[in-house]
Design a protein around this motif. Structure first.
Motif, PDB file in Angstrom:
ATOM      1  N   GLU A 153      15.266 -54.850 -43.263  1.00  0.00           N
ATOM      2  CA  GLU A 153      15.697 -56.246 -43.314  1.00  0.00           C
ATOM      3  C   GLU A 153      16.792 -56.396 -44.373  1.00  0.00           C
ATOM      4  O   GLU A 153      16.764 -55.723 -45.408  1.00  0.00           O
ATOM      5  CB  GLU A 153      14.500 -57.129 -43.670  1.00  0.00           C
ATOM      6  N   VAL A 154      17.724 -57.295 -44.128  1.00  0.00           N
ATOM      7  CA  VAL A 154      18.800 -57.592 -45.081  1.00  0.00           C
ATOM      8  C   VAL A 154      18.552 -58.989 -45.639  1.00  0.00           C
ATOM      9  O   VAL A 154      18.478 -59.963 -44.892  1.00  0.00           O
ATOM     10  CB  VAL A 154      20.191 -57.527 -44.402  1.00  0.00           C
ATOM     11  N   PHE A 155      18.395 -59.073 -46.961  1.00  0.00           N
ATOM     12  CA  PHE A 155      18.170 -60.368 -47.603  1.00  0.00           C
ATOM     13  C   PHE A 155      19.489 -61.034 -48.008  1.00  0.00           C
ATOM     14  O   PHE A 155      19.591 -62.245 -48.019  1.00  0.00           O
ATOM     15  CB  PHE A 155      17.291 -60.203 -48.850  1.00  0.00           C
ATOM     16  N   GLN A 156      20.450 -60.197 -48.338  1.00  0.00           N
ATOM     17  CA  GLN A 156      21.762 -60.725 -48.741  1.00  0.00           C
ATOM     18  C   GLN A 156      22.815 -59.684 -48.378  1.00  0.00           C
ATOM     19  O   GLN A 156      22.683 -58.508 -48.720  1.00  0.00           O
ATOM     20  CB  GLN A 156      21.784 -60.967 -50.258  1.00  0.00           C
ATOM     21  N   LYS A 157      23.851 -60.134 -47.680  1.00  0.00           N
ATOM     22  CA  LYS A 157      24.897 -59.213 -47.239  1.00  0.00           C
ATOM     23  C   LYS A 157      25.732 -58.755 -48.436  1.00  0.00           C
ATOM     24  O   LYS A 157      25.981 -59.523 -49.365  1.00  0.00           O
ATOM     25  CB  LYS A 157      25.812 -59.879 -46.209  1.00  0.00           C
ATOM     26  N   GLY A 158      26.194 -57.523 -48.360  1.00  0.00           N
ATOM     27  CA  GLY A 158      27.069 -56.978 -49.394  1.00  0.00           C
ATOM     28  C   GLY A 158      28.499 -56.912 -48.902  1.00  0.00           C
ATOM     29  O   GLY A 158      28.765 -56.935 -47.692  1.00  0.00           O
ATOM     30  N   PHE A 159      29.433 -56.837 -49.850  1.00  0.00           N
ATOM     31  CA  PHE A 159      30.859 -56.794 -49.502  1.00  0.00           C
ATOM     32  C   PHE A 159      31.568 -55.755 -50.350  1.00  0.00           C
ATOM     33  O   PHE A 159      31.175 -55.489 -51.490  1.00  0.00           O
ATOM     34  CB  PHE A 159      31.501 -58.173 -49.718  1.00  0.00           C
ATOM     35  N   LYS A 160      32.633 -55.195 -49.767  1.00  0.00           N
ATOM     36  CA  LYS A 160      33.443 -54.224 -50.501  1.00  0.00           C
ATOM     37  C   LYS A 160      34.904 -54.453 -50.174  1.00  0.00           C
ATOM     38  O   LYS A 160      35.250 -55.039 -49.144  1.00  0.00           O
ATOM     39  CB  LYS A 160      33.035 -52.793 -50.171  1.00  0.00           C
ATOM     40  N   ARG A 161      35.743 -53.995 -51.063  1.00  0.00           N
ATOM     41  CA  ARG A 161      37.195 -54.032 -50.833  1.00  0.00           C
ATOM     42  C   ARG A 161      37.693 -52.623 -51.081  1.00  0.00           C
ATOM     43  O   ARG A 161      37.663 -52.132 -52.210  1.00  0.00           O
ATOM     44  CB  ARG A 161      37.878 -55.001 -51.792  1.00  0.00           C
ATOM     45  N   GLY A 162      38.113 -51.952 -50.036  1.00  0.00           N
ATOM     46  CA  GLY A 162      38.462 -50.537 -50.160  1.00  0.00           C
ATOM     47  C   GLY A 162      37.198 -49.760 -50.492  1.00  0.00           C
ATOM     48  O   GLY A 162      36.182 -49.893 -49.828  1.00  0.00           O
ATOM     49  N   ASP A 163      37.230 -48.977 -51.547  1.00  0.00           N
ATOM     50  CA  ASP A 163      36.062 -48.209 -51.972  1.00  0.00           C
ATOM     51  C   ASP A 163      35.242 -48.938 -53.032  1.00  0.00           C
ATOM     52  O   ASP A 163      34.199 -48.454 -53.445  1.00  0.00           O
ATOM     53  CB  ASP A 163      36.501 -46.842 -52.534  1.00  0.00           C
ATOM     54  N   LYS A 164      35.718 -50.078 -53.490  1.00  0.00           N
ATOM     55  CA  LYS A 164      35.027 -50.804 -54.567  1.00  0.00           C
ATOM     56  C   LYS A 164      34.015 -51.785 -53.973  1.00  0.00           C
ATOM     57  O   LYS A 164      34.351 -52.645 -53.177  1.00  0.00           O
ATOM     58  CB  LYS A 164      36.020 -51.560 -55.433  1.00  0.00           C
ATOM     59  N   VAL A 165      32.766 -51.642 -54.419  1.00  0.00           N
ATOM     60  CA  VAL A 165      31.712 -52.560 -53.974  1.00  0.00           C
ATOM     61  C   VAL A 165      31.831 -53.837 -54.802  1.00  0.00           C
ATOM     62  O   VAL A 165      31.812 -53.804 -56.029  1.00  0.00           O
ATOM     63  CB  VAL A 165      30.319 -51.918 -54.158  1.00  0.00           C
ATOM     64  N   LEU A 166      31.969 -54.958 -54.113  1.00  0.00           N
ATOM     65  CA  LEU A 166      32.048 -56.258 -54.788  1.00  0.00           C
ATOM     66  C   LEU A 166      30.651 -56.842 -54.983  1.00  0.00           C
ATOM     67  O   LEU A 166      30.369 -57.463 -56.001  1.00  0.00           O
ATOM     68  CB  LEU A 166      32.912 -57.224 -53.973  1.00  0.00           C
ATOM     69  N   ARG A 167      29.798 -56.620 -53.979  1.00  0.00           N
ATOM     70  CA  ARG A 167      28.408 -57.069 -54.072  1.00  0.00           C
ATOM     71  C   ARG A 167      27.571 -56.143 -53.197  1.00  0.00           C
ATOM     72  O   ARG A 167      27.896 -55.896 -52.042  1.00  0.00           O
ATOM     73  CB  ARG A 167      28.276 -58.515 -53.593  1.00  0.00           C
ATOM     74  N   TYR A 168      26.484 -55.606 -53.774  1.00  0.00           N
ATOM     75  CA  TYR A 168      25.589 -54.718 -53.040  1.00  0.00           C
ATOM     76  C   TYR A 168      24.737 -55.532 -52.061  1.00  0.00           C
ATOM     77  O   TYR A 168      24.357 -56.673 -52.360  1.00  0.00           O
ATOM     78  CB  TYR A 168      24.684 -53.947 -53.996  1.00  0.00           C
ATOM     79  N   SER A 169      24.414 -54.929 -50.936  1.00  0.00           N
ATOM     80  CA  SER A 169      23.501 -55.572 -49.975  1.00  0.00           C
ATOM     81  C   SER A 169      22.088 -55.480 -50.527  1.00  0.00           C
ATOM     82  O   SER A 169      21.664 -54.421 -50.980  1.00  0.00           O
ATOM     83  CB  SER A 169      23.543 -54.850 -48.630  1.00  0.00           C
ATOM     84  N   LEU A 170      21.359 -56.596 -50.485  1.00  0.00           N
ATOM     85  CA  LEU A 170      19.953 -56.604 -50.902  1.00  0.00           C
ATOM     86  C   LEU A 170      19.122 -56.374 -49.650  1.00  0.00           C
ATOM     87  O   LEU A 170      19.194 -57.154 -48.688  1.00  0.00           O
ATOM     88  CB  LEU A 170      19.595 -57.928 -51.556  1.00  0.00           C
ATOM     89  N   VAL A 171      18.352 -55.256 -49.647  1.00  0.00           N
ATOM     90  CA  VAL A 171      17.658 -54.859 -48.422  1.00  0.00           C
ATOM     91  C   VAL A 171      16.199 -54.491 -48.679  1.00  0.00           C
ATOM     92  O   VAL A 171      15.797 -54.224 -49.805  1.00  0.00           O
ATOM     93  CB  VAL A 171      18.377 -53.642 -47.764  1.00  0.00           C
ATOM     94  N   LYS A 172      15.433 -54.485 -47.556  1.00  0.00           N
ATOM     95  CA  LYS A 172      14.060 -53.971 -47.556  1.00  0.00           C
ATOM     96  C   LYS A 172      14.128 -52.617 -46.874  1.00  0.00           C
ATOM     97  O   LYS A 172      14.741 -52.476 -45.816  1.00  0.00           O
ATOM     98  CB  LYS A 172      13.141 -54.906 -46.767  1.00  0.00           C
ATOM     99  N   VAL A 173      13.497 -51.596 -47.484  1.00  0.00           N
ATOM    100  CA  VAL A 173      13.580 -50.219 -46.984  1.00  0.00           C
ATOM    101  C   VAL A 173      12.190 -49.740 -46.562  1.00  0.00           C
ATOM    102  O   VAL A 173      11.194 -50.031 -47.236  1.00  0.00           O
ATOM    103  CB  VAL A 173      14.153 -49.270 -48.082  1.00  0.00           C
ATOM    104  N   ALA A 174      12.131 -49.007 -45.476  1.00  0.00           N
ATOM    105  CA  ALA A 174      10.870 -48.452 -44.977  1.00  0.00           C
ATOM    106  C   ALA A 174      10.698 -47.026 -45.440  1.00  0.00           C
ATOM    107  O   ALA A 174      11.657 -46.269 -45.538  1.00  0.00           O
ATOM    108  CB  ALA A 174      10.851 -48.531 -43.457  1.00  0.00           C
ATOM    109  N   ASN A 175       9.401 -46.666 -45.644  1.00  0.00           N
ATOM    110  CA  ASN A 175       8.949 -45.300 -45.989  1.00  0.00           C
ATOM    111  C   ASN A 175       9.698 -44.751 -47.173  1.00  0.00           C
ATOM    112  O   ASN A 175      10.312 -43.784 -47.221  1.00  0.00           O
ATOM    113  CB  ASN A 175       9.029 -44.389 -44.782  1.00  0.00           C
TER     114      ASN A 175
END
Length: 192
Positions: A170-192
């Motif tokens: 699941e994605v709680f908050q979308k992340g964004f990047k410009r080129g190779d620089k991450v502007l905001r990381y995606s907040l996610v739920k991960v399994a196993n």
């Protein structure tokens, strides 16, 4: 008496010779002193000239140092001013791309209509906002597939045998990047 006179005469001659020798010796020493004084005066003149030359060189170096220091200060101030101007210009470019979406959101607040019409309006504003991000070369970080710590921030973990290892659920908050620089990381739920 003649002996006495001869003796006196001899003593007188010897005294004169001694005096002459002493005078010659004194004259010789005077000449040596005068030569030494002359040499010292010459050395003193050379040292004064050298000292003056070194003082001129020192003054020249001080002047160069002061000028270079002033140039550096001017450069530093100019660079700082330019840096602030670049930041202001960059903010202005970004905001100018965002203002149309802002204007449409304002219009949506005062708009009358049913929920379906409002939803269509918000979707149009969202599309416009995504286009604005695209103009700024900002991309959404994909959140499908496997968890990547370079782009995702796992804030929840779930155990589910039906899903693969490190699978994003699941994605709680979308992340964004410009080129190779991450502007905001995606907040996610991960399994196993």
């Amino acid at each position: 008496m003649e002996n006495k006179e001869n003796l006196q005469e001899t003593l007188k001659e010897e005294t004169e010779v001694n005096n002459n020798e002493e005078v010659e010796e004194v004259k010789s020493e005077e000449i040596k002193f005068e030569e030494e004084i002359s040499e010292l005066k010459d050395k003193n003149k050379v040292l004064k000239d050298e000292n003056k030359k070194l003082e001129n060189e020192l003054n020249s170096l001080k002047d160069r140092f002061l000028r270079m220091n002033a140039e550096y200060e001017n450069f530093r101030k100019r660079t700082e001013k330019e840096k602030k101007a670049i930041y202001t210009d960059a903010c202005s470019d970004v905001l100018n791309n965002m203002f149309p979406a802002f204007d449409n959101l304002e219009r949506a607040i005062v708009a009358e209509g049913n929920a379906e019409d409002l939803k269509k309006g918000i979707e149009a504003v969202m599309k416009q906002f995504i286009e604005s991000l695209s103009k700024l070369d900002v991309e959404e970080i994909g959140a499908e597939g496997e968890f990547d710590p370079n782009y995702h921030n796992a804030i929840m973990h779930v155990e589910d045998e039906s899903l693969g290892e490190n699978q994003i659920v699941e994605v709680f908050q979308k992340g964004f990047k410009r080129g190779d620089k991450v502007l905001r990381y995606s907040l996610v739920k991960v399994a196993n």
